[in-house]
Design a protein around this motif. Structure first.
Motif, short mmCIF file in Angstrom:
data_model
loop_
_atom_site.label_atom_id
_atom_site.label_comp_id
_atom_site.label_asym_id
_atom_site.label_seq_id
_atom_site.Cartn_x
_atom_site.Cartn_y
_atom_site.Cartn_z
N GLU A 117 0.81 -1.21 0.00
CA GLU A 117 0.00 0.00 0.00
C GLU A 117 0.85 1.27 0.00
OE1 GLU A 117 -0.49 -2.62 1.78
OE2 GLU A 117 -2.57 -3.27 1.48
N ASP A 118 2.12 1.15 0.35
CA ASP A 118 3.04 2.29 0.24
C ASP A 118 3.65 2.33 -1.16
OD1 ASP A 118 2.74 2.96 2.98
OD2 ASP A 118 4.24 1.46 3.53
N ASN A 196 0.41 4.82 6.67
CA ASN A 196 0.87 4.51 5.32
C ASN A 196 1.38 5.76 4.60
OD1 ASN A 196 0.09 1.91 5.83
ND2 ASN A 196 -1.73 1.96 4.53
N LEU A 216 -4.82 2.67 -4.11
CA LEU A 216 -5.14 1.60 -3.16
C LEU A 216 -5.89 0.47 -3.84
CD1 LEU A 216 -6.13 3.42 0.15
CD2 LEU A 216 -3.96 2.36 -0.49
N ALA A 219 -3.35 -1.59 -5.47
CA ALA A 219 -2.57 -2.38 -4.51
C ALA A 219 -3.20 -3.74 -4.27
CB ALA A 219 -2.44 -1.61 -3.20
N LYS A 220 -4.53 -3.81 -4.32
CA LYS A 220 -5.23 -5.07 -4.06
C LYS A 220 -4.89 -6.14 -5.08
CE LYS A 220 -9.16 -2.86 -1.73
NZ LYS A 220 -10.62 -2.60 -1.77
#
Length: 223
Positions: A117-118, A196, A216, A219-220
């Motif tokens: 997530e970063d 984050n 985000l 990111a998943k």
């Protein structure tokens, strides 16, 4: 020569030796965590490694589940137990990462592996840190006695990638040991404690809410 061959050889020899030496400690800590938090005793999480290849990082658990038995969401401070705080303060929660070093997904010295997530918020400049294997500790951690903040942390990560030498790695190990025995030392895995990277960018108005949500969502796809 050092980066291509010797660094990996040192990783294997040191990590294997440390694991053998600490086997009794691993067993004791596993029991301590089990009686404090129950099973499982190991915390596993996906992290981006060299060239953004996803790997699994291992640590001893230090936190309760996100929600209590009634379904109430717990804050970060409520989730960490007294035992967990001790493990983090002494960095004992990190020692299972020596197995990651042994198998090659991590190295002894390198930029700390942050969250997926970063990583999705990294600029091209920051993404340079992903060109090397992530480490147990790095230049940023050896400088971060009072907490560096994201920008300074990434500055040191990038600086490390530009000058990887045996002497510099030895200096980082020495400074890291000083940090470990310092009462004011910060946890190595500060991504957990500072929030984050994307949250900071959004909070400071450096990205839009639309770009934040889009990143985000992206990111998943790594899980």
């Amino acid at each position: 020569m050092y980066v291509v061959f010797l660094k990996r050889l040192i990783d294997v020899v040191v990590s294997f030796s440390v694991i053998l030496l600490l086997l009794p400690l691993y067993a004791v800590l596993a029991l301590v965590v089990y009686f404090d938090l129950g099973a499982p005793v190991i915390f596993k999480q996906k992290r981006p490694g060299k060239d953004n290849k996803i790997f699994t990082i291992y640590k001893f658990r230090t936190m309760l589940p996100e929600c209590d038995k009634d379904g109430k969401k717990l804050s970060h401070s409520e989730r960490i137990t007294k035992t967990g705080r001790f493990l983090r303060r002494t960095y004992l929660d990190e020692i299972p990462e020596f197995f990651c070093v042994l198998c090659g997904t991590m190295t002894l010295i390198g930029p700390r592996p942050q969250l997926i997530e970063d990583m999705v918020f990294y600029s091209d400049e920051i993404m340079v840190r992903q060109s090397v294997t992530p480490g147990l500790t790095g230049l940023a951690q050896s400088k971060g006695k009072d907490g560096l903040g994201w920008d300074n942390k990434f500055k040191y990560d990038i600086q490390y990638t530009q000058n990887i030498t045996f002497i510099n790695d030895v200096k980082i190990i020495g400074n890291t040991l000083k940090m470990i025995f310092s009462k004011s030392a910060m946890p190595f895995d500060s991504s957990v404690d500072e929030g984050n990277y994307g949250d900071m960018l959004l909070r400071e108005g450096r990205i839009s809410k639309e770009d934040y949500d889009k990143a985000l969502k992206y990111a998943k796809a790594f899980y």
